[in-house]
Design a protein around this motif. Structure first.
Motif, PDB file in Angstrom:
ATOM      1  N   PHE A  79      22.521  66.768 -49.194  1.00  0.00           N
ATOM      2  CA  PHE A  79      21.135  67.913 -49.491  1.00  0.00           C
ATOM      3  C   PHE A  79      20.287  67.245 -49.929  1.00  0.00           C
ATOM      4  O   PHE A  79      20.375  66.775 -51.165  1.00  0.00           O
ATOM      5  N   GLY A  80      18.955  67.272 -49.528  1.00  0.00           N
ATOM      6  CA  GLY A  80      18.075  66.513 -50.280  1.00  0.00           C
ATOM      7  C   GLY A  80      16.751  67.643 -50.490  1.00  0.00           C
ATOM      8  O   GLY A  80      16.431  68.234 -49.343  1.00  0.00           O
ATOM      9  N   LEU A  81      15.934  67.330 -51.494  1.00  0.00           N
ATOM     10  CA  LEU A  81      14.606  68.169 -51.884  1.00  0.00           C
ATOM     11  C   LEU A  81      13.682  66.919 -51.508  1.00  0.00           C
ATOM     12  O   LEU A  81      13.663  65.990 -52.266  1.00  0.00           O
ATOM     13  N   ALA A  88      19.545  75.539 -46.616  1.00  0.00           N
ATOM     14  CA  ALA A  88      19.179  74.185 -46.219  1.00  0.00           C
ATOM     15  C   ALA A  88      19.425  74.101 -44.976  1.00  0.00           C
ATOM     16  O   ALA A  88      20.411  74.338 -44.173  1.00  0.00           O
ATOM     17  N   GLU A 131      11.269  70.330 -57.974  1.00  0.00           N
ATOM     18  CA  GLU A 131      11.697  71.448 -57.870  1.00  0.00           C
ATOM     19  C   GLU A 131      10.313  72.698 -57.972  1.00  0.00           C
ATOM     20  O   GLU A 131      10.450  73.546 -57.198  1.00  0.00           O
ATOM     21  N   LEU A 161       8.385  73.263 -54.519  1.00  0.00           N
ATOM     22  CA  LEU A 161       9.370  73.678 -53.231  1.00  0.00           C
ATOM     23  C   LEU A 161       8.453  74.907 -52.744  1.00  0.00           C
ATOM     24  O   LEU A 161       7.791  75.433 -53.354  1.00  0.00           O
ATOM     25  N   ILE A 218      24.640  73.975 -49.901  1.00  0.00           N
ATOM     26  CA  ILE A 218      23.420  74.754 -50.822  1.00  0.00           C
ATOM     27  C   ILE A 218      23.125  75.623 -49.567  1.00  0.00           C
ATOM     28  O   ILE A 218      22.647  75.255 -48.300  1.00  0.00           O
ATOM     29  N   VAL A 228      20.175  66.667 -54.059  1.00  0.00           N
ATOM     30  CA  VAL A 228      20.632  67.745 -54.858  1.00  0.00           C
ATOM     31  C   VAL A 228      21.929  68.530 -54.505  1.00  0.00           C
ATOM     32  O   VAL A 228      22.354  69.633 -55.068  1.00  0.00           O
ATOM     33  N   TRP A 264       7.444  70.662 -48.878  1.00  0.00           N
ATOM     34  CA  TRP A 264       8.447  70.474 -49.796  1.00  0.00           C
ATOM     35  C   TRP A 264       9.690  71.555 -49.481  1.00  0.00           C
ATOM     36  O   TRP A 264       9.550  72.858 -49.484  1.00  0.00           O
ATOM     37  N   THR A 265      10.691  71.193 -49.182  1.00  0.00           N
ATOM     38  CA  THR A 265      12.143  71.829 -48.584  1.00  0.00           C
ATOM     39  C   THR A 265      13.247  71.286 -49.304  1.00  0.00           C
ATOM     40  O   THR A 265      13.355  70.362 -49.671  1.00  0.00           O
ATOM     41  N   ILE A 266      14.429  71.870 -49.015  1.00  0.00           N
ATOM     42  CA  ILE A 266      15.634  71.332 -49.396  1.00  0.00           C
ATOM     43  C   ILE A 266      16.223  71.438 -47.954  1.00  0.00           C
ATOM     44  O   ILE A 266      16.422  72.312 -47.144  1.00  0.00           O
TER      45      ILE A 266
END
Length: 232
Positions: free
Chosen positions: A181-183, A225, A79, A82, A222, A173, A191-193
């Motif tokens: 939903f992926g981090l 996203a 996290e 991000l 989320i 996440v 790096w994103t969600i």
């Protein structure tokens, strides 16, 4: 309070900081313990031992009931990444390049190399877990143990394109019946969600021998996203 004092206060309350104990290194186990203590104390659970957290740690009473860690250490570390993205043009972002080294591939010095598996591997290694040992995203289909339903922080793999081996890997996440939903890293070069179709997911994995996080319910949506991110 300095780091060692914070660690001693956590140890006194029964939190496990690993074999290093109060070593002055605010690593993932310390961050996870601080987060768990904050939840138990009714504070904002951000893993940062600010003034309110330090004040709570300095109380004489150390008998408060502590909750299990609800966010795995590797997810807390991820996290913090991000927004980190590849360097522009021929430039290489050293923060992305370091992911390769921490995942066990120090010879790779360009952030143009697909780095989703390096991102996952680096976070696991920093949190004290052994990565898959490969930069192939779908190598994580054989890592740890498989779980039927996603949980917070588990590793997910997915298909990419029509290839039998190409894929993507990230930390879960959030999820609902249609979307996961992926981090993760290398999601549109950063790096994103992101939102992925659940039908594309090939596995959910968890470290062998590690209990699942307690009461860590997944959000079903989320905000922000994006779907359709580039994973190459």
């Amino acid at each position: 309070m300095v780091v060692t004092e914070i660690q001693r206060a956590l140890i006194a309350r029964g939190y496990d900081l690993g074999p290093g104990g109060a070593d002055g290194d605010a690593g993932p186990k310390t961050i996870a313990a601080v987060t768990a203590f904050q939840r138990a104390a009714g504070l904002v659970a951000d893993g940062i031992a600010g003034p309110l957290t330090q004040a709570a740690l300095q109380k004489v009473d150390v008998t408060e009931r502590r909750n299990p860690v609800e966010r795995p250490g590797w997810l807390v570390l991820a996290e913090a990444e991000l927004g980190v993205k590849e360097g522009a043009g021929a430039a290489n972002n050293p923060r992305v390049v370091k992911l390769f080294a921490d995942a066990g591939f120090p010879g790779i010095k360009q952030d143009s190399v697909a780095w989703c598996a390096a991102a996952v591997g680096a976070m696991l290694a920093r949190a004290g877990f052994k990565p898959s040992g490969s930069l192939a995203a779908r190598s994580y289909e054989a890592w740890g143990v498989g779980i039927k339903e996603p949980v917070l922080g588990c590793i997910a793999t997915k298909r990419r394109g029509n290839s039998s081996w190409q894929g993507h890997v990230f930390f879960v996440v959030g999820a609902n019946k249609d979307t996961v939903f992926g981090l993760g890293g290398n999601q549109s070069d950063a790096w994103t969600i992101a939102a992925f179709k659940r039908s594309e997911i090939t596995s959910f994995r968890w470290p062998a021998g590690l209990p699942l996080c307690a009461d860590a319910k997944l959000p079903t949506t989320i905000a922000g996203a994006k779907a359709g991110v580039s994973e190459a």
